[in-house]
Design an enzyme around this catalytic site. Structure first.
Site, PDB file in Angstrom:
ATOM      1  N   TYR A 238     -51.184  11.561  20.555  1.00 33.22           N
ATOM      2  CA  TYR A 238     -50.483  10.276  20.432  1.00 33.22           C
ATOM      3  C   TYR A 238     -51.404   9.152  20.908  1.00 33.22           C
ATOM      4  CZ  TYR A 238     -47.409   6.372  21.336  1.00 33.22           C
ATOM      5  OH  TYR A 238     -46.864   5.112  21.374  1.00 33.22           O
ATOM      6  N   GLY A 240     -51.185   6.303  22.201  1.00 33.98           N
ATOM      7  CA  GLY A 240     -50.974   5.703  23.522  1.00 33.98           C
ATOM      8  C   GLY A 240     -51.517   6.578  24.645  1.00 33.98           C
ATOM      9  N   LYS A 247     -54.265   1.162  25.994  1.00 28.77           N
ATOM     10  CA  LYS A 247     -53.622   0.971  27.280  1.00 28.77           C
ATOM     11  C   LYS A 247     -54.480   1.463  28.460  1.00 28.77           C
ATOM     12  CE  LYS A 247     -50.112  -1.354  25.929  1.00 28.77           C
ATOM     13  NZ  LYS A 247     -49.329  -0.845  24.848  1.00 28.77           N
ATOM     14  N   HIS A 269     -49.583  -7.791  28.892  1.00 26.14           N
ATOM     15  CA  HIS A 269     -48.938  -7.044  27.807  1.00 26.14           C
ATOM     16  C   HIS A 269     -48.155  -8.055  26.976  1.00 26.14           C
ATOM     17  CE1 HIS A 269     -46.162  -3.404  26.682  1.00 26.14           C
ATOM     18  NE2 HIS A 269     -47.192  -3.476  25.881  1.00 26.14           N
ATOM     19  N   CYS A 293     -39.294  -3.576  22.675  1.00 27.37           N
ATOM     20  CA  CYS A 293     -38.284  -4.632  22.845  1.00 27.37           C
ATOM     21  C   CYS A 293     -38.518  -5.809  21.901  1.00 27.37           C
ATOM     22  CB  CYS A 293     -38.256  -5.122  24.286  1.00 27.37           C
ATOM     23  SG  CYS A 293     -37.643  -3.902  25.447  1.00 27.37           S
ATOM     24  N   GLY A 294     -39.126  -5.565  20.757  1.00 22.74           N
ATOM     25  CA  GLY A 294     -39.226  -6.620  19.753  1.00 22.74           C
ATOM     26  C   GLY A 294     -40.447  -7.516  19.861  1.00 22.74           C
ATOM     27  N   THR A 296     -43.497  -7.078  18.560  1.00 24.26           N
ATOM     28  CA  THR A 296     -44.168  -7.214  17.262  1.00 24.26           C
ATOM     29  C   THR A 296     -43.389  -8.170  16.365  1.00 24.26           C
ATOM     30  OG1 THR A 296     -45.103  -5.008  17.444  1.00 24.26           O
ATOM     31  CG2 THR A 296     -45.016  -5.938  15.241  1.00 24.26           C
ATOM     32  N   ASP A 309     -49.622  -7.119  20.920  1.00 23.41           N
ATOM     33  CA  ASP A 309     -49.469  -6.207  22.062  1.00 23.41           C
ATOM     34  C   ASP A 309     -50.164  -6.683  23.339  1.00 23.41           C
ATOM     35  OD1 ASP A 309     -48.400  -3.815  23.151  1.00 23.41           O
ATOM     36  OD2 ASP A 309     -50.328  -2.804  22.933  1.00 23.41           O
ATOM     37  N   ARG A 409     -44.823   5.168  14.174  1.00 27.70           N
ATOM     38  CA  ARG A 409     -45.601   3.930  14.123  1.00 27.70           C
ATOM     39  C   ARG A 409     -46.420   3.777  12.854  1.00 27.70           C
ATOM     40  NH1 ARG A 409     -46.173   0.928  19.371  1.00 27.70           N
ATOM     41  NH2 ARG A 409     -44.749   2.014  20.767  1.00 27.70           N
TER      42      ARG A 409
HETATM   43  C1  SPV Z   1     -46.535   0.458  23.965  1.00 31.01           C
HETATM   44  O1  SPV Z   1     -45.850   1.479  24.131  1.00 31.01           O
HETATM   45  O2  SPV Z   1     -46.444  -0.549  24.698  1.00 31.01           O
HETATM   46  C2  SPV Z   1     -47.489   0.393  22.873  1.00 31.01           C
HETATM   47  C3  SPV Z   1     -47.924   1.633  22.275  1.00 31.01           C
HETATM   48  O3  SPV Z   1     -47.955  -0.673  22.561  1.00 31.01           O
HETATM   49  S1  SPV Z   1     -48.913   2.540  23.352  1.00 31.01           S
HETATM   50  O4  SPV Z   1     -50.242   2.599  22.790  1.00 31.01           O
HETATM   51  O5  SPV Z   1     -48.314   3.844  23.450  1.00 31.01           O
HETATM   52  O6  SPV Z   1     -48.931   1.891  24.640  1.00 31.01           O
HETATM   53 MN    MN Z   2     -47.564  -2.151  24.180  1.00 32.62          MN
END
Ligand code: SPV
Ligand code: MN
Length: 651
Positions: A238, A240, A247, A269, A293-294, A296, A309, A409
């Site tokens: 995954y 993330g 991240k 963020h 939580c919206g 994007t 993001d 996604r």
């Molecule tokens: C989030 O979960 O805040 C994302 C996807 O933007 S991740 O890459 O999983 O963090």
């Molecule tokens: Mn994110």
């Protein structure tokens, strides 16, 4: 505190290469002439040592250097198909990648910061001592790439040359990870050395999916070595958890800003987007919201979308607040993405030919992806994240398996989106940000929009975000505090991060016009919580344009506002024309419901925050001062008007 280069770099301990000569010997032995030729561009000794140690540790059969050339990117795409990490879909340039059923979101319980003895961490983060992490890495990462090709790419987190951009190396045996990196980040192969020199640092990420089987997922780890700005990820795919340019490096960047760039930079963020106001002026926003939580959707409401993001913010010489997006693509949640709410994104997903990597959606027999909430006819069967799927299929616990995973996604370049401001996004000077927003999923307390009366109150809005759990973290549930929507990515003490926020937003370096308006947003109020006979959300996705539109006017001094203890609230007469412009009725009765102050709820929220922050050490006193001041003003209002204060009583 954050001490860089403290104690041993685990990569060096395991790989035992600590000189350029040693690194070159390993590189020459393991790379074929074409890849050796490519890598000869990179002269940075530390970077070459990192790559050599990763080779010694992971023992790949081959090493591929991703120079970012069209041919190299094509090689990665094909390698991913050959390995079966992605499969082609009906639409040209579209592929599907499935993560294992246990690896559909960030594995928060398997994510750790590697720390040195005695270091103080965020109370919300898990940490592992360096020696323990070393044991794990010796046990599980040595030889993890046997039989595989290691891919090495050099990226920039931001437009090359931007004050807040930092270069990073992505090393992985997963072609899906490198393919995603190519879509989401700027390959800076040719500028890597210069950028590493300019910024004085770079991040390093090492990942391998191993055999990529369910049995190994419990052993999966996501380790972030704060001191060496190096990540390690195993037995998962995954993004993330694996594409730690995202991240993982965001966390390092937060750390770096908190301890080394106080009053200069923040790493947030946040989406970045521009709104067009009267006369065609552009006003840029940067807004934080917890995952799922919206964020994007909000970003894409703008006329000049920059990012969805992450944001790197800094105060420029001229006293303005500037922002860049460290990314150049979108790793967006697809659930509930449909023509009505997200027309531009849908055009990319269903229309013209941009490249898209889909993950964890349902693929029908014709090779077309489907997801919950797409508002199209849905197939009754297909292949999804857990294998073959048919309508009504249940899992081992007898739960209905949804058509697509809630965290499924799409990965695509941002420039494919019609309202993306591509040229501005690439400008190392960044965009001038006038409005900062903070939002969460809050069903019963805060109004749709409110503006902080001071920088300190703005920081308090960020500190006070709460949200219901979402599908973006494995195992999350309940309503949780989500400080700045950035808490999962704050390595150090929350108090230190908060102090840096107070210092930044109160900085004398801001010009009068450069100081941003700081606001709270909440799209999740429900009828049930406002004493209405209606059901569900009080607003709709499209209202976002109105809230941002009002902030655009407010930030430019075109509208006034109503003062309240929590901040400035919009006037009905200023909102009405904005609703007219989205062709929506906006009865005064709805406004009254949305903006009435439910004193007990707000006070309860303040008490919750006061208590929680009270348990945290060293929290700046001004946070508690703001909470206390707001609470007493709210209670005074309650005394006068009762527990529910109509907005008209305030104006
Ligand atoms: C989030 O979960 O805040 C994302 C996807 O933007 S991740 O890459 O999983 O963090
Ligand atoms: Mn994110």
């Amino acid at each position: 505190m954050l001490e860089l280069k403290k104690n041993d770099d685990i990569l060096t301990v395991v790989g035992r290469i600590d000189s350029l000569a040693g690194a070159m010997a390993i590189i020459e032995k393991n790379l074929d002439s074409a890849n050796l030729q490519k890598l000869s561009r990179i002269k940075n000794t530390d970077a070459l040592i990192k790559v050599a140690n990763a080779i010694v540790m992971c023992q790949p059969d081959a090493v591929f250097i991703d120079s970012g050339s069209a041919a190299d990117v094509q090689w990665i795409r094909e390698h991913s198909l050959t390995k079966g990490e992605e499969n082609k879909l009906a639409k040209e340039g579209h592929t599907i990648h499935f993560d294992l059923p246990q690896d559909q979101a960030r594995l928060v319980n398997q994510t750790y910061y590697i720390i040195n003895e005695g270091e103080q961490m965020s109370s919300l983060a898990k940490s592992v001592l360096r020696a323990e992490a070393l044991e794990y890495i010796k046990k599980f990462m040595v030889g993890i790439m046997k039989g595989k090709t290691m891919m090495v790419g050099f990226f920039s987190r931001g437009p090359v040359g931007a004050p807040a951009a930092i270069p990073a190396i992505e090393i992985s045996s997963s072609a899906y990870v490198l393919h995603s990196a190519e879509i989401l980040y700027r390959n800076c192969f040719e500028h890597f050395d210069a950028e590493a020199q300019r910024t004085g640092l770079f991040f390093t990420n090492v990942h391998s999916e191993g055999e990529n089987v369910t049995e190994n997922v419990p052993n999966a780890r996501i380790f972030m070595d704060r001191s060496w700005m190096t990540t390690f990820a195993t037995f998962c795919t995954y993004a993330g958890n694996t594409l730690l340019l995202k991240k993982g490096n965001h966390r390092f960047s937060v750390d770096f800003c908190t301890y080394y760039k106080v009053e200069e930079q923040l790493s947030e963020h946040m989406f970045i987007t521009g709104m067009t106001g009267p006369g065609g002026r552009k006003t840029f926003f940067a807004g934080a919201a917890p995952s799922g939580c919206g964020k994007t959707t909000t970003a894409m409401v703008g006329s000049d979308f920059i990012g969805d993001d992450l944001a790197q913010l800094w105060i420029a010489e001229d006293g303005s607040l500037r922002a860049i997006n460290p990314e150049k693509g979108i790793f967006g949640i697809v659930e509930d993405v449909n023509l009505e709410g997200d027309p531009f994104l849908m055009k990319c997903l269903r229309g013209h030919g941009t490249e898209v990597i889909w993950s964890n959606v349902l693929i029908d027999k014709d090779g077309t992806p489907h997801w919950a909430g797409h508002n199209e006819e849905a197939p009754k069967e297909g292949i999804n994240f857990q294998g073959e799927w048919f309508e009504g299929k249940r899992d081992a616990d007898d739960h209905l398996i949804p058509m697509s995973h809630k965290n499924s996604r799409c990965t695509l370049v941002a420039s494919a989106i019609d309202n993306h401001a591509t040229e501005l996004s690439e400008d190392p000077k960044g965009v001038p940000v006038k409005v900062i927003t903070y939002s969460g999923r809050d069903g019963d307390t805060m109004p749709p929009v409110w503006v902080a009366k001071s920088a300190d109150e703005g920081v308090a809005i960020g500190a006070s975000i709460v949200s219901k759990a979402t599908a973006t973290e494995v195992g999350a549930s309940g309503v949780r505090r989500q400080p700045w929507a950035n808490a999962p990515f704050i390595p150090g003490a929350l108090a230190d991060y908060m102090e840096a926020q107070f210092t930044f937003f109160n900085s004398k370096k801001f010009s009068a016009a450069g100081k941003p308006v700081i606001a709270g947003l909440n799209y999740f109020l429900t009828h049930e919580n406002r004493g209405s006979s209606g059901k569900g959300l009080l607003g709709e996705k499209k209202d976002v344009k109105v809230w941002l539109g009002w902030l655009e006017l407010y930030a430019n001094g075109n509208v006034g506002a109503i003062e309240s203890p929590i901040g400035m609230l919009p006037r009905y007469n200023d909102l009405k024309p904005l609703f007219d412009s989205i062709n929506k009725e906006y009865p005064k009765s709805l406004y009254d419901m949305q903006f009435a102050l439910y004193i007990d709820n707000i006070v309860k929220r303040i008490d919750l925050q006061t208590e929680a922050y009270g348990k945290e050490g060293n929290i700046p006193g001004r946070l508690f001062d703001i909470y206390a001041k707001q609470k007493s003003a709210l209670l005074a209002l309650k005394e006068k008007f009762g527990a529910v204060v109509a907005i008209d009583s305030l104006s």
